[in-house]
Structures are given as C-alpha cells and as structure tokens.
Motif scaffolding. Sequence first.
Motif, PDB file in Angstrom:
ATOM      1  N   GLN A  13      27.352  41.317 -21.558  1.00  0.00           N
ATOM      2  CA  GLN A  13      27.615  40.071 -20.828  1.00  0.00           C
ATOM      3  C   GLN A  13      28.765  40.265 -19.849  1.00  0.00           C
ATOM      4  O   GLN A  13      29.647  41.116 -20.061  1.00  0.00           O
ATOM      5  CB  GLN A  13      27.952  38.947 -21.801  1.00  0.00           C
ATOM      6  N   ALA A  14      28.768  39.465 -18.819  1.00  0.00           N
ATOM      7  CA  ALA A  14      29.868  39.500 -17.857  1.00  0.00           C
ATOM      8  C   ALA A  14      31.197  39.293 -18.579  1.00  0.00           C
ATOM      9  O   ALA A  14      31.301  38.472 -19.494  1.00  0.00           O
ATOM     10  CB  ALA A  14      29.663  38.414 -16.805  1.00  0.00           C
ATOM     11  N   GLY A  15      32.180  40.087 -18.177  1.00  0.00           N
ATOM     12  CA  GLY A  15      33.478  40.057 -18.839  1.00  0.00           C
ATOM     13  C   GLY A  15      33.615  41.056 -19.966  1.00  0.00           C
ATOM     14  O   GLY A  15      34.721  41.279 -20.469  1.00  0.00           O
ATOM     15  N   GLY A  16      32.514  41.653 -20.361  1.00  0.00           N
ATOM     16  CA  GLY A  16      32.526  42.597 -21.458  1.00  0.00           C
ATOM     17  C   GLY A  16      32.918  43.998 -21.025  1.00  0.00           C
ATOM     18  O   GLY A  16      33.287  44.244 -19.877  1.00  0.00           O
ATOM     19  N   SER A  17      32.818  44.915 -21.984  1.00  0.00           N
ATOM     20  CA  SER A  17      33.239  46.293 -21.758  1.00  0.00           C
ATOM     21  C   SER A  17      32.178  47.266 -22.252  1.00  0.00           C
ATOM     22  O   SER A  17      31.405  46.957 -23.160  1.00  0.00           O
ATOM     23  CB  SER A  17      34.547  46.578 -22.505  1.00  0.00           C
ATOM     24  N   LEU A  18      32.169  48.436 -21.642  1.00  0.00           N
ATOM     25  CA  LEU A  18      31.337  49.548 -22.084  1.00  0.00           C
ATOM     26  C   LEU A  18      32.110  50.837 -21.834  1.00  0.00           C
ATOM     27  O   LEU A  18      32.956  50.895 -20.938  1.00  0.00           O
ATOM     28  CB  LEU A  18      30.025  49.608 -21.299  1.00  0.00           C
ATOM     29  N   ARG A  19      31.772  51.857 -22.599  1.00  0.00           N
ATOM     30  CA  ARG A  19      32.304  53.186 -22.333  1.00  0.00           C
ATOM     31  C   ARG A  19      31.142  54.155 -22.156  1.00  0.00           C
ATOM     32  O   ARG A  19      30.336  54.336 -23.072  1.00  0.00           O
ATOM     33  CB  ARG A  19      33.209  53.681 -23.459  1.00  0.00           C
ATOM     34  N   LEU A  20      31.089  54.757 -20.999  1.00  0.00           N
ATOM     35  CA  LEU A  20      30.091  55.790 -20.738  1.00  0.00           C
ATOM     36  C   LEU A  20      30.676  57.154 -21.052  1.00  0.00           C
ATOM     37  O   LEU A  20      31.871  57.390 -20.822  1.00  0.00           O
ATOM     38  CB  LEU A  20      29.637  55.753 -19.282  1.00  0.00           C
ATOM     39  N   SER A  21      29.838  58.049 -21.553  1.00  0.00           N
ATOM     40  CA  SER A  21      30.237  59.417 -21.829  1.00  0.00           C
ATOM     41  C   SER A  21      29.301  60.362 -21.088  1.00  0.00           C
ATOM     42  O   SER A  21      28.128  60.040 -20.870  1.00  0.00           O
ATOM     43  CB  SER A  21      30.158  59.720 -23.326  1.00  0.00           C
ATOM     44  N   CYS A  22      29.830  61.509 -20.745  1.00  0.00           N
ATOM     45  CA  CYS A  22      29.028  62.562 -20.108  1.00  0.00           C
ATOM     46  C   CYS A  22      29.421  63.885 -20.732  1.00  0.00           C
ATOM     47  O   CYS A  22      30.549  64.351 -20.557  1.00  0.00           O
ATOM     48  CB  CYS A  22      29.257  62.565 -18.616  1.00  0.00           C
ATOM     49  N   TYR A  94      24.138  54.589 -13.766  1.00  0.00           N
ATOM     50  CA  TYR A  94      25.375  55.338 -13.589  1.00  0.00           C
ATOM     51  C   TYR A  94      25.115  56.819 -13.830  1.00  0.00           C
ATOM     52  O   TYR A  94      24.510  57.195 -14.841  1.00  0.00           O
ATOM     53  CB  TYR A  94      26.444  54.825 -14.559  1.00  0.00           C
ATOM     54  N   TYR A  95      25.592  57.632 -12.896  1.00  0.00           N
ATOM     55  CA  TYR A  95      25.381  59.069 -12.940  1.00  0.00           C
ATOM     56  C   TYR A  95      26.715  59.797 -13.058  1.00  0.00           C
ATOM     57  O   TYR A  95      27.674  59.478 -12.357  1.00  0.00           O
ATOM     58  CB  TYR A  95      24.697  59.548 -11.664  1.00  0.00           C
ATOM     59  N   CYS A  96      26.711  60.792 -13.891  1.00  0.00           N
ATOM     60  CA  CYS A  96      27.823  61.725 -14.004  1.00  0.00           C
ATOM     61  C   CYS A  96      27.565  62.880 -13.034  1.00  0.00           C
ATOM     62  O   CYS A  96      26.409  63.292 -12.854  1.00  0.00           O
ATOM     63  CB  CYS A  96      27.872  62.221 -15.450  1.00  0.00           C
ATOM     64  N   ALA A  97      28.639  63.397 -12.435  1.00  0.00           N
ATOM     65  CA  ALA A  97      28.485  64.498 -11.494  1.00  0.00           C
ATOM     66  C   ALA A  97      29.611  65.499 -11.676  1.00  0.00           C
ATOM     67  O   ALA A  97      30.728  65.133 -12.056  1.00  0.00           O
ATOM     68  CB  ALA A  97      28.479  63.969 -10.063  1.00  0.00           C
TER      69      ALA A  97
END
Length: 120
Positions: A13-22, A94-97
């Motif tokens: 939801q808007a206002g929330g958080s996520l953590r992406l890993s690569c 979302y892409y990691c590079a």
Amino acid sequence: QVQLVESGGGLVQAGGSLRLSCAASGRTFSMYAMGWFRQAPEKEREFVAGISSSGGNTYYADSVKGRFTISRDNAENTVYLHMNSLKPEDTAVYYCASAGRPFSYDYDYWGQGTQVTVSS
C-alpha cells in the motif's frame, strides 16, 4: 558468467516499505559499481540509485531521494534497495544492474527484474 537475481518485489500500500535484494555471481562482486533501475508500463527504463564498489558513494534519482536507500554487502555479494514511503508512481519492474568494468558506472549486466506494485 555474470548473473544477477533480484528478489523482494510485491504488492504494498502507499506509504509502505519494501526491500529489494540482488544476488550477484560470476565475478568479484566488490570490484564493481551496482545500480537499480525501474521501468513502468509504457515508459522508458530509468535510473533509481547507484552505489560505488566499496559502498562509500551512493547516487539517487531526484524522485526517490530521501525515500530510497541503496546499500551493499560485499561479503554476501548482494546489493539492496530499501524503499520507504512508497507511492503509486513507484510502481514498476525494478532491475538490478552491474557495471561492466571497475571504476565505471556503465551498466552492462542486468537482472531479470522484480515487480513492485504500490496501491493507492
């Protein structure tokens, strides 16, 4: 062969958080700058954040500055994107590079992408 595998995307939801890993493999991770990019539907891929090989320097797009943080763990060959205060306009793949050469920010290697969807 360089491989980059992203994870951590999802619906929030808007206002929330996520953590992406690569997770990176195939060469000495600590020698290369890393970055995150994103591509929304019907839009061009855009730069989100970058980090130097040591982690000492970070760079952000204006649209995410103050909300997103890029970090890396060279012992774990992993780069992260911590995303806070998410907005619907952050919805994208979302892409990691990874840079192609040491001391370069020309990104030559890409992951397969992870979807982030932010609901209003």
